[in-house]
Design a protein around this motif. Sequence first.
Motif, PDB file in Angstrom:
ATOM      1  N   ASP A 197     -65.674 -16.056-106.892  1.00 29.52           N
ATOM      2  CA  ASP A 197     -66.797 -15.514-107.611  1.00 29.52           C
ATOM      3  C   ASP A 197     -67.371 -14.320-106.449  1.00 29.52           C
ATOM      4  O   ASP A 197     -68.017 -14.586-105.669  1.00 29.52           O
ATOM      5  CB  ASP A 197     -67.860 -16.473-107.697  1.00 29.52           C
ATOM      6  CG  ASP A 197     -69.174 -15.739-108.179  1.00 29.52           C
ATOM      7  OD1 ASP A 197     -70.257 -16.441-107.925  1.00 29.52           O
ATOM      8  OD2 ASP A 197     -69.181 -14.479-108.409  1.00 29.52           O
ATOM      9  N   TYR A 239     -68.495 -15.254-100.403  1.00 30.36           N
ATOM     10  CA  TYR A 239     -68.541 -15.801-101.743  1.00 30.36           C
ATOM     11  C   TYR A 239     -68.127 -17.157-102.132  1.00 30.36           C
ATOM     12  O   TYR A 239     -67.101 -17.703-101.461  1.00 30.36           O
ATOM     13  CB  TYR A 239     -67.725 -14.939-102.344  1.00 30.36           C
ATOM     14  CG  TYR A 239     -68.028 -13.297-102.435  1.00 30.36           C
ATOM     15  CD1 TYR A 239     -67.508 -12.504-101.676  1.00 30.36           C
ATOM     16  CD2 TYR A 239     -69.124 -13.017-103.231  1.00 30.36           C
ATOM     17  CE1 TYR A 239     -67.945 -11.408-101.524  1.00 30.36           C
ATOM     18  CE2 TYR A 239     -69.662 -11.520-102.929  1.00 30.36           C
ATOM     19  CZ  TYR A 239     -68.964 -10.794-101.884  1.00 30.36           C
ATOM     20  OH  TYR A 239     -69.334  -9.393-101.935  1.00 30.36           O
ATOM     21  N   ALA A 240     -68.786 -17.713-103.116  1.00 29.58           N
ATOM     22  CA  ALA A 240     -68.323 -19.031-103.415  1.00 29.58           C
ATOM     23  C   ALA A 240     -66.964 -19.042-104.000  1.00 29.58           C
ATOM     24  O   ALA A 240     -66.413 -18.078-104.642  1.00 29.58           O
ATOM     25  CB  ALA A 240     -69.048 -19.743-104.681  1.00 29.58           C
ATOM     26  N   SER A 291     -69.527 -23.572-101.405  1.00 31.80           N
ATOM     27  CA  SER A 291     -70.386 -22.632-101.114  1.00 31.80           C
ATOM     28  C   SER A 291     -69.458 -21.322-100.284  1.00 31.80           C
ATOM     29  O   SER A 291     -68.480 -21.772 -99.463  1.00 31.80           O
ATOM     30  CB  SER A 291     -71.684 -22.763-100.520  1.00 31.80           C
ATOM     31  OG  SER A 291     -71.302 -23.574 -99.496  1.00 31.80           O
ATOM     32  N   TRP A 292     -70.213 -20.266 -99.971  1.00 32.58           N
ATOM     33  CA  TRP A 292     -69.617 -19.254 -99.239  1.00 32.58           C
ATOM     34  C   TRP A 292     -69.486 -19.626 -97.775  1.00 32.58           C
ATOM     35  O   TRP A 292     -68.551 -19.393 -97.006  1.00 32.58           O
ATOM     36  CB  TRP A 292     -70.273 -17.892 -99.077  1.00 32.58           C
ATOM     37  CG  TRP A 292     -71.575 -18.022 -98.492  1.00 32.58           C
ATOM     38  CD1 TRP A 292     -72.855 -18.576 -99.057  1.00 32.58           C
ATOM     39  CD2 TRP A 292     -72.073 -17.881 -97.107  1.00 32.58           C
ATOM     40  NE1 TRP A 292     -73.879 -18.329 -98.095  1.00 32.58           N
ATOM     41  CE2 TRP A 292     -73.378 -18.267 -97.085  1.00 32.58           C
ATOM     42  CE3 TRP A 292     -71.485 -17.312 -96.085  1.00 32.58           C
ATOM     43  CZ2 TRP A 292     -74.138 -18.158 -95.982  1.00 32.58           C
ATOM     44  CZ3 TRP A 292     -71.899 -17.076 -94.686  1.00 32.58           C
ATOM     45  CH2 TRP A 292     -73.397 -17.537 -94.639  1.00 32.58           C
ATOM     46  N   ASN A 309     -71.613 -12.591-106.929  1.00 30.92           N
ATOM     47  CA  ASN A 309     -72.760 -13.114-106.392  1.00 30.92           C
ATOM     48  C   ASN A 309     -72.545 -13.458-105.000  1.00 30.92           C
ATOM     49  O   ASN A 309     -72.222 -14.627-104.620  1.00 30.92           O
ATOM     50  CB  ASN A 309     -73.119 -14.340-107.136  1.00 30.92           C
ATOM     51  CG  ASN A 309     -73.260 -13.996-108.808  1.00 30.92           C
ATOM     52  OD1 ASN A 309     -74.109 -13.435-109.186  1.00 30.92           O
ATOM     53  ND2 ASN A 309     -72.172 -14.433-109.652  1.00 30.92           N
ATOM     54  N   ALA A 331     -68.438 -17.671-114.036  1.00 28.15           N
ATOM     55  CA  ALA A 331     -68.960 -17.236-112.757  1.00 28.15           C
ATOM     56  C   ALA A 331     -67.813 -16.672-111.888  1.00 28.15           C
ATOM     57  O   ALA A 331     -68.345 -15.764-111.092  1.00 28.15           O
ATOM     58  CB  ALA A 331     -69.514 -18.389-112.005  1.00 28.15           C
ATOM     59  N   ARG A 350     -73.373 -14.706-101.288  1.00 28.25           N
ATOM     60  CA  ARG A 350     -73.944 -15.889-101.051  1.00 28.25           C
ATOM     61  C   ARG A 350     -74.698 -16.512-102.036  1.00 28.25           C
ATOM     62  O   ARG A 350     -75.845 -17.075-101.686  1.00 28.25           O
ATOM     63  CB  ARG A 350     -74.785 -15.383 -99.810  1.00 28.25           C
ATOM     64  CG  ARG A 350     -73.912 -14.925 -98.512  1.00 28.25           C
ATOM     65  CD  ARG A 350     -75.089 -14.615 -97.171  1.00 28.25           C
ATOM     66  NE  ARG A 350     -73.905 -14.317 -96.291  1.00 28.25           N
ATOM     67  CZ  ARG A 350     -74.642 -14.022 -94.901  1.00 28.25           C
ATOM     68  NH1 ARG A 350     -75.794 -14.049 -94.572  1.00 28.25           N
ATOM     69  NH2 ARG A 350     -73.695 -13.611 -94.135  1.00 28.25           N
ATOM     70  N   SER A 351     -74.093 -16.897-102.895  1.00 28.37           N
ATOM     71  CA  SER A 351     -74.765 -17.684-104.086  1.00 28.37           C
ATOM     72  C   SER A 351     -73.872 -18.841-104.838  1.00 28.37           C
ATOM     73  O   SER A 351     -72.659 -18.538-104.738  1.00 28.37           O
ATOM     74  CB  SER A 351     -75.322 -16.537-105.173  1.00 28.37           C
ATOM     75  OG  SER A 351     -75.721 -17.339-106.400  1.00 28.37           O
ATOM     76  N   THR A 352     -74.491 -19.783-105.233  1.00 29.21           N
ATOM     77  CA  THR A 352     -73.721 -20.523-105.990  1.00 29.21           C
ATOM     78  C   THR A 352     -74.318 -20.765-107.190  1.00 29.21           C
ATOM     79  O   THR A 352     -73.794 -22.042-108.012  1.00 29.21           O
ATOM     80  CB  THR A 352     -73.675 -22.111-105.278  1.00 29.21           C
ATOM     81  OG1 THR A 352     -74.994 -22.524-104.994  1.00 29.21           O
ATOM     82  CG2 THR A 352     -72.996 -22.055-103.855  1.00 29.21           C
ATOM     83  N   LEU A 353     -74.948 -19.729-107.897  1.00 33.95           N
ATOM     84  CA  LEU A 353     -75.178 -19.811-109.157  1.00 33.95           C
ATOM     85  C   LEU A 353     -74.002 -19.824-110.331  1.00 33.95           C
ATOM     86  O   LEU A 353     -73.397 -19.139-110.184  1.00 33.95           O
ATOM     87  CB  LEU A 353     -76.131 -18.730-109.400  1.00 33.95           C
ATOM     88  CG  LEU A 353     -76.986 -18.469-110.800  1.00 33.95           C
ATOM     89  CD1 LEU A 353     -77.746 -19.512-110.751  1.00 33.95           C
ATOM     90  CD2 LEU A 353     -77.196 -16.983-111.218  1.00 33.95           C
ATOM     91  N   ARG A 383     -71.926 -26.337 -98.789  1.00 31.18           N
ATOM     92  CA  ARG A 383     -72.138 -27.210-100.157  1.00 31.18           C
ATOM     93  C   ARG A 383     -71.062 -27.241-100.917  1.00 31.18           C
ATOM     94  O   ARG A 383     -70.420 -26.547-101.105  1.00 31.18           O
ATOM     95  CB  ARG A 383     -73.449 -26.342-100.869  1.00 31.18           C
ATOM     96  CG  ARG A 383     -74.736 -26.554-100.231  1.00 31.18           C
ATOM     97  CD  ARG A 383     -75.708 -25.717-100.940  1.00 31.18           C
ATOM     98  NE  ARG A 383     -75.566 -24.392-100.383  1.00 31.18           N
ATOM     99  CZ  ARG A 383     -75.854 -23.250-101.244  1.00 31.18           C
ATOM    100  NH1 ARG A 383     -76.744 -23.366-102.156  1.00 31.18           N
ATOM    101  NH2 ARG A 383     -75.831 -22.073-100.735  1.00 31.18           N
TER     102      ARG A 383
END
Length: 128
Positions: A99, A32-33, A52-53, A102, A114, A104-107, A57
């Motif tokens: 977060d 997770y992020a 990012s996870w 979500n 978030a 494996r997401s960076t949305l 990133r």
Amino acid sequence: QVQLVESGGGLVQAGGSLRLSCAASGRTFSGYAMGWFRQVLGKEREFVAAISWSGSRTYYSDSVKGRFTISRDNAKRTVDLQMDSLKPEDTAVYYCALDMANFRSTLGVKSPLAYNYWGQGAQVTVSS
């Protein structure tokens, strides 16, 4: 349940450096992020940096880009914020956030909406 605990805040002169660390306990957080936000009394919580996870990133606000560096160590369950060339306007309470909604997401990582887990905050004061 996850607990986040920040450490490393304090008082520093302008131009100096501080390193904040956030330790996570409880459920795994490696997928997770994570982010860092800051808040000044009477103002909204402001995005500072996110990662990012996997750590591949990173994202920064324009106000800290080039001065702050976010990193994470999934094995140690920590995320750090290295803050260099500090300015008086960096004075705030800094919060780490996770977060876990979500995978494996960076949305939307630049928005506090978030994140569903927050630390208690660490005071950073930069004197001029």
